[in-house]
Design a protein around this motif. Structure first.
Motif, short mmCIF file in Angstrom:
data_model
loop_
_atom_site.label_atom_id
_atom_site.label_comp_id
_atom_site.label_asym_id
_atom_site.label_seq_id
_atom_site.Cartn_x
_atom_site.Cartn_y
_atom_site.Cartn_z
N ASN A 83 -8.97 2.32 -17.04
CA ASN A 83 -8.69 3.46 -16.18
C ASN A 83 -9.88 4.41 -16.31
O ASN A 83 -10.98 3.97 -16.66
N GLN A 103 0.86 -1.19 0.00
CA GLN A 103 0.00 0.00 0.00
C GLN A 103 0.89 1.23 0.00
O GLN A 103 2.10 1.13 -0.09
N ALA A 136 -1.65 -2.45 -4.08
CA ALA A 136 -2.78 -1.57 -3.78
C ALA A 136 -2.26 -0.14 -3.62
O ALA A 136 -2.67 0.59 -2.72
N ASP A 176 -5.60 -1.13 -15.44
CA ASP A 176 -6.26 -1.36 -14.14
C ASP A 176 -5.77 -0.43 -13.05
O ASP A 176 -5.20 -0.86 -12.05
N ASN A 177 -6.00 0.87 -13.26
CA ASN A 177 -5.76 1.87 -12.23
C ASN A 177 -6.93 2.85 -12.26
O ASN A 177 -7.98 2.55 -12.84
N LEU A 178 -6.76 4.02 -11.64
CA LEU A 178 -7.84 5.01 -11.60
C LEU A 178 -7.36 6.29 -12.25
O LEU A 178 -7.75 7.39 -11.85
N THR A 211 -1.62 3.77 -4.02
CA THR A 211 -2.48 4.93 -4.28
C THR A 211 -1.60 6.13 -4.64
O THR A 211 -0.38 6.01 -4.73
N ASN A 222 -3.15 -1.37 -9.78
CA ASN A 222 -3.03 -0.67 -8.51
C ASN A 222 -4.22 0.27 -8.39
O ASN A 222 -5.22 0.09 -9.07
N ARG A 223 -4.12 1.29 -7.55
CA ARG A 223 -5.20 2.28 -7.44
C ARG A 223 -4.63 3.67 -7.68
O ARG A 223 -4.96 4.62 -6.97
N GLU A 255 -3.93 7.29 -9.09
CA GLU A 255 -4.83 8.34 -9.55
C GLU A 255 -4.04 9.41 -10.30
O GLU A 255 -2.83 9.33 -10.42
#
Ligand SMILES: *[C@@H]1O[C@H](CO)[C@@H](O)[C@H](O)[C@H]1NC(C)=O
Ligand SMILES: *[C@@H]1O[C@H](CO)[C@@H](O)[C@H](O)[C@H]1NC(C)=O
Ligand SMILES: *[C@@H]1O[C@H](CO)[C@@H](O)[C@H](O)[C@H]1NC(C)=O
Ligand SMILES: *[C@@H]1O[C@H](CO)[C@@H](O)[C@H](O)[C@H]1NC(C)=O
Ligand SMILES: *[C@@H]1O[C@H](CO)[C@@H](O)[C@H](O)[C@H]1NC(C)=O
Ligand SMILES: *[C@@H]1O[C@H](CO)[C@@H](O)[C@H](O)[C@H]1NC(C)=O
Length: 271
Positions: free
Chosen positions: A178, A85, A107, A153-155, A109, A130-131, A133
């Motif tokens: 995304n 994380q 994970a 596969d992220n944001l 961010t 991951n997440r 941004e």
């Protein structure tokens, strides 16, 4: 005799000093900051300690699992699928000999630091699943040796930087799944010359991204609206039509009646 022992002595000293000399202050800063910004709740990273950071490399070997050394410098970091994380430290850019960075399937961010542009030897960047941004930093163009950019596969939001099309060595590019928007730069979506082409699978799963090689927009929301619109419109039209029909029929009947009445009144004898 004395000269020989001096040479042997200096060779021995050299051999003893070499592993120490391989520690690099930039790599140490890089690893120290990275360990501070990443969180490792399941203790999946072994030897993630200060003493390892100050001397992570033993020549070509590394004391830090997941790190690979080349000539005493970190040249590969591979921490995939370790439930990590936290965020990616901008100080990662201090690992200036880094050729491959794989932090996929964690994970993580935060955003992708633009500071990564200092990694001029970077060939592989895999931050997928991951997440993360924010926007894809256009500064990545400075990493001229980039072969692989995998950010699926992220944001991530914003547009795909047009500048990334300048990366001539790019052979793998994936930003699918995304939250990217805007047009796909033709320099990436429709590459010319001998450059490998990226198909729709590299771009799909971004709601507001459009352009070749994605299929033309046929948004579900729009078609549902269109169906409802057509339904309502035709319903209203048939209502108007039948109403008009009834009106016309009434008018005709009325005229006929009036005509008949007129006939009748004409036939009636006058008293
Ligand atoms: C951890 O680092 C120490 C030296 O700092 C080394 O002796 C040991 O082999 C390393 N362990 C692993 C699992 O790499
Ligand atoms: C990720 O790690 C988990 C357990 O740590 C394992 O079950 C899974 O197979 C791994 N996935 C991949 C793609 O390596
Ligand atoms: C280390 O990275 C930081 C953040 O990008 C940067 O400000 C600093 O100048 C770098 N230091 C060296 C020695 O490269
Ligand atoms: C990036 O990492 C993921 C997961 O570890 C892997 O499946 C994928 O193939 C990698 N991407 C590239 C281009 O190697
Ligand atoms: C792709 O580029 C070629 C020229 O290199 C051009 O002829 C073609 O129309 C382009 N296709 C799209 C869909 O933009
Ligand atoms: C798209 O390209 C990838 C490799 O980048 C390949 O594995 C996949 O089969 C291609 N898909 C299609 C539909 O051509």
């Amino acid at each position: 005799m004395a000269v020989y022992s001096l040479i042997i002595l200096s060779l021995l000293t050299c051999a003893a000093v070499l592993p120490l000399a391989s520690s690099d202050p930039s790599d140490e800063a890089c690893l120290t900051h990275l360990s501070q910004s990443l969180k490792d709740p399941y203790k999946n990273l072994q030897n993630w300690t200060k003493s390892t950071f100050s001397n992570p490399c033993n020549g070509f070997n590394s004391y830090l699992p997941g790190a690979t050394c080349n000539n005493g410098r970190i040249y590969k970091l591979s921490f995939s699928n370790l439930s990590l994380q936290g965020s990616i430290s901008p100080y990662l850019s201090n690992c200036t000999n880094l050729q491959s960075l794989d932090l996929s399937s964690n994970a993580l961010t935060g955003s992708i630091p633009a500071d990564l542009q200092a990694l001029v030897n970077l060939a592989v960047l895999n931050l997928s699943a991951n997440r993360l941004e924010g926007e894809i930093p256009p500064q990545l163009t400075s990493c001229a040796y980039l072969n692989v950019i995998d950010l699926h596969d992220n944001l991530l939001t914003g547009q795909i930087p047009q500048e990334l099309g300048n990366l001539l060595r790019l052979s793998s590019f994936d930003v699918s799944n995304n939250r990217l928007s805007g047009p796909i730069p033709p320099t990436l979506g429709n590459r010319s010359g001998n450059s490998p082409r990226f198909n729709a699978s590299s771009f799909e799963g971004n709601k507001d991204l459009y352009g070749y090689p994605l299929p033309p927009l046929k948004s579900k929301g729009l078609s549902i609206l269109a169906i409802v619109g057509i339904g309502l419109g035709s319903g209203f039209a048939s209502l108007v039509l039948s109403f008009t029909g009834v009106c016309i029929w009434l008018k005709i009947t009325e005229q006929k009646m009036a005509h008949e009445e007129g006939k009748i009144s004409q036939l009636m004898p006058d008293y």
